[in-house]
Write a protein that holds these residues in place. Structure first.
Motif, mmCIF file in Angstrom:
data_model
loop_
_atom_site.group_PDB
_atom_site.id
_atom_site.type_symbol
_atom_site.label_atom_id
_atom_site.label_comp_id
_atom_site.label_asym_id
_atom_site.label_seq_id
_atom_site.Cartn_x
_atom_site.Cartn_y
_atom_site.Cartn_z
ATOM 1 N N HIS A 139 23.354 14.163 -20.840
ATOM 2 C CA HIS A 139 22.337 13.227 -20.358
ATOM 3 C C HIS A 139 21.732 13.778 -19.071
ATOM 4 O O HIS A 139 22.366 14.554 -18.349
ATOM 5 C CB HIS A 139 22.955 11.856 -20.095
ATOM 6 N N ASP A 140 20.492 13.327 -18.771
ATOM 7 C CA ASP A 140 19.851 13.699 -17.506
ATOM 8 C C ASP A 140 20.670 13.146 -16.346
ATOM 9 O O ASP A 140 21.235 12.060 -16.440
ATOM 10 C CB ASP A 140 18.437 13.111 -17.418
ATOM 11 N N LEU A 141 20.669 13.878 -15.256
ATOM 12 C CA LEU A 141 21.426 13.469 -14.072
ATOM 13 C C LEU A 141 21.026 12.069 -13.584
ATOM 14 O O LEU A 141 21.879 11.285 -13.152
ATOM 15 C CB LEU A 141 21.184 14.508 -12.971
ATOM 16 N N ASP A 142 19.745 11.748 -13.697
ATOM 17 C CA ASP A 142 19.251 10.435 -13.248
ATOM 18 C C ASP A 142 19.927 9.271 -13.978
ATOM 19 O O ASP A 142 19.981 8.157 -13.459
ATOM 20 C CB ASP A 142 17.740 10.309 -13.493
ATOM 21 N N TYR A 143 20.423 9.538 -15.179
ATOM 22 C CA TYR A 143 20.986 8.454 -15.990
ATOM 23 C C TYR A 143 22.266 7.895 -15.388
ATOM 24 O O TYR A 143 22.705 6.805 -15.750
ATOM 25 C CB TYR A 143 21.232 8.941 -17.417
ATOM 26 N N ARG A 144 22.854 8.610 -14.423
ATOM 27 C CA ARG A 144 24.139 8.151 -13.876
ATOM 28 C C ARG A 144 24.033 6.812 -13.156
ATOM 29 O O ARG A 144 25.033 6.120 -12.995
ATOM 30 C CB ARG A 144 24.748 9.200 -12.950
ATOM 31 N N ASP A 145 22.832 6.469 -12.696
ATOM 32 C CA ASP A 145 22.649 5.178 -12.021
ATOM 33 C C ASP A 145 22.124 4.095 -12.955
ATOM 34 O O ASP A 145 21.818 2.997 -12.515
ATOM 35 C CB ASP A 145 21.659 5.333 -10.857
ATOM 36 N N TYR A 146 22.022 4.412 -14.251
ATOM 37 C CA TYR A 146 21.441 3.425 -15.156
ATOM 38 C C TYR A 146 22.433 2.325 -15.492
ATOM 39 O O TYR A 146 23.575 2.567 -15.884
ATOM 40 C CB TYR A 146 20.944 4.051 -16.480
ATOM 41 N N GLU A 147 21.941 1.098 -15.349
ATOM 42 C CA GLU A 147 22.704 -0.074 -15.757
ATOM 43 C C GLU A 147 21.705 -1.089 -16.293
ATOM 44 O O GLU A 147 20.675 -1.318 -15.655
ATOM 45 C CB GLU A 147 23.454 -0.642 -14.544
ATOM 46 N N VAL A 181 24.794 -1.526 -20.818
ATOM 47 C CA VAL A 181 25.384 -0.418 -20.058
ATOM 48 C C VAL A 181 25.698 -0.893 -18.633
ATOM 49 O O VAL A 181 24.842 -1.467 -17.958
ATOM 50 C CB VAL A 181 24.427 0.793 -19.998
ATOM 51 N N GLN A 182 26.924 -0.625 -18.210
ATOM 52 C CA GLN A 182 27.380 -0.990 -16.870
ATOM 53 C C GLN A 182 27.929 0.257 -16.169
ATOM 54 O O GLN A 182 28.649 1.045 -16.784
ATOM 55 C CB GLN A 182 28.505 -2.021 -16.997
ATOM 56 N N VAL A 183 27.606 0.409 -14.885
ATOM 57 C CA VAL A 183 28.197 1.501 -14.100
ATOM 58 C C VAL A 183 29.597 1.031 -13.675
ATOM 59 O O VAL A 183 29.763 0.350 -12.666
ATOM 60 C CB VAL A 183 27.329 1.879 -12.885
ATOM 61 N N TRP A 184 30.576 1.385 -14.494
ATOM 62 C CA TRP A 184 31.949 0.886 -14.297
ATOM 63 C C TRP A 184 32.654 1.598 -13.148
ATOM 64 O O TRP A 184 33.415 0.992 -12.401
ATOM 65 C CB TRP A 184 32.739 1.051 -15.598
ATOM 66 N N ASP A 185 32.398 2.904 -13.004
ATOM 67 C CA ASP A 185 32.919 3.631 -11.846
ATOM 68 C C ASP A 185 32.036 4.856 -11.605
ATOM 69 O O ASP A 185 31.363 5.338 -12.525
ATOM 70 C CB ASP A 185 34.368 4.080 -12.064
ATOM 71 N N ARG A 186 32.043 5.309 -10.375
ATOM 72 C CA ARG A 186 31.265 6.511 -10.060
ATOM 73 C C ARG A 186 31.805 7.120 -8.771
ATOM 74 O O ARG A 186 32.555 6.496 -8.027
ATOM 75 C CB ARG A 186 29.777 6.178 -9.893
ATOM 76 N N GLY A 187 31.390 8.356 -8.538
ATOM 77 C CA GLY A 187 31.835 9.059 -7.345
ATOM 78 C C GLY A 187 31.545 10.537 -7.505
ATOM 79 O O GLY A 187 30.580 10.928 -8.167
#
Ligand code: MN
Length: 167
Positions: free
Chosen positions: A52-60, A73-79
């Motif tokens: 996936h495109d890097l920008d998709y990491r913030d998609y919710e 879609v939920q951003v369940w965890d990130r870092g």
């Protein structure tokens, strides 16, 4: 700067967690039906899916069926993560480890932390296993996919994201 990781809880036809690591500017991705475990004895099946495109990491939000097949879609965890992959005791890049089918990395998330491995199983390029390393962050009693179900981005549950509607 350390590369990003994200785990998106995706309720579609099947409930799963999309585990994504930033490697060479894109998000290498695995669909993990049960999500990550914090117990080193547990091996979680992880199906490699498309980058996936890097920008998709913030998609919710709520995906329309026309876009990526629908679902919530939920951003369940990130870092961020540190690649610690090796080939015959020599450090290698995450891209090399991905090609080898054996990635080792340390996650710095809000819910999921410490060492993990992603290992491709023999005979099937898409079938991998996600395994917690036995380290200080390992905890056989923790079950974050059950007990920590709010978004780290907005605090919303899947139900609240769904109630807020289609993008
Ligand atoms: Mn998905």
């Amino acid at each position: 700067m350390s590369p990003a990781f994200v785990i998106q809880h995706h309720l579609a036809t099947a409930d799963h967690y999309d585990f994504r690591l930033e490697i060479d500017g894109v998000l290498a991705s695995w669909a993990v039906p049960k999500g990550p475990s914090t117990d080193p004895r547990v091996r979680r099946y992880a199906k490699r899916v498309g980058d996936h495109d890097l920008d998709y990491r913030d998609y919710e939000g709520v995906l329309s069926v026309q876009r990526r097949g629908g679902g919530i879609v939920q951003v369940w965890d990130r870092g961020t993560f540190d690649n610690v992959s090796k080939r015959k005791s020599t450090a290698i890049s995450a891209a090399e480890a991905l090609a080898d089918g054996h990635l080792s990395f340390v996650l710095h998330g809000e819910k999921v932390r410490g060492g993990y491995s992603l290992i491709r199983t023999r005979g099937d390029d898409d079938a991998w296993l996600l395994i917690k390393k036995a380290d200080a962050e390992a905890d056989a009693r923790r079950n974050p996919t059950s007990t920590e179900n709010e978004s780290v981005l907005t605090g919303r549950t899947l139900e609240q994201i769904e109630a807020d509607g289609v993008e």
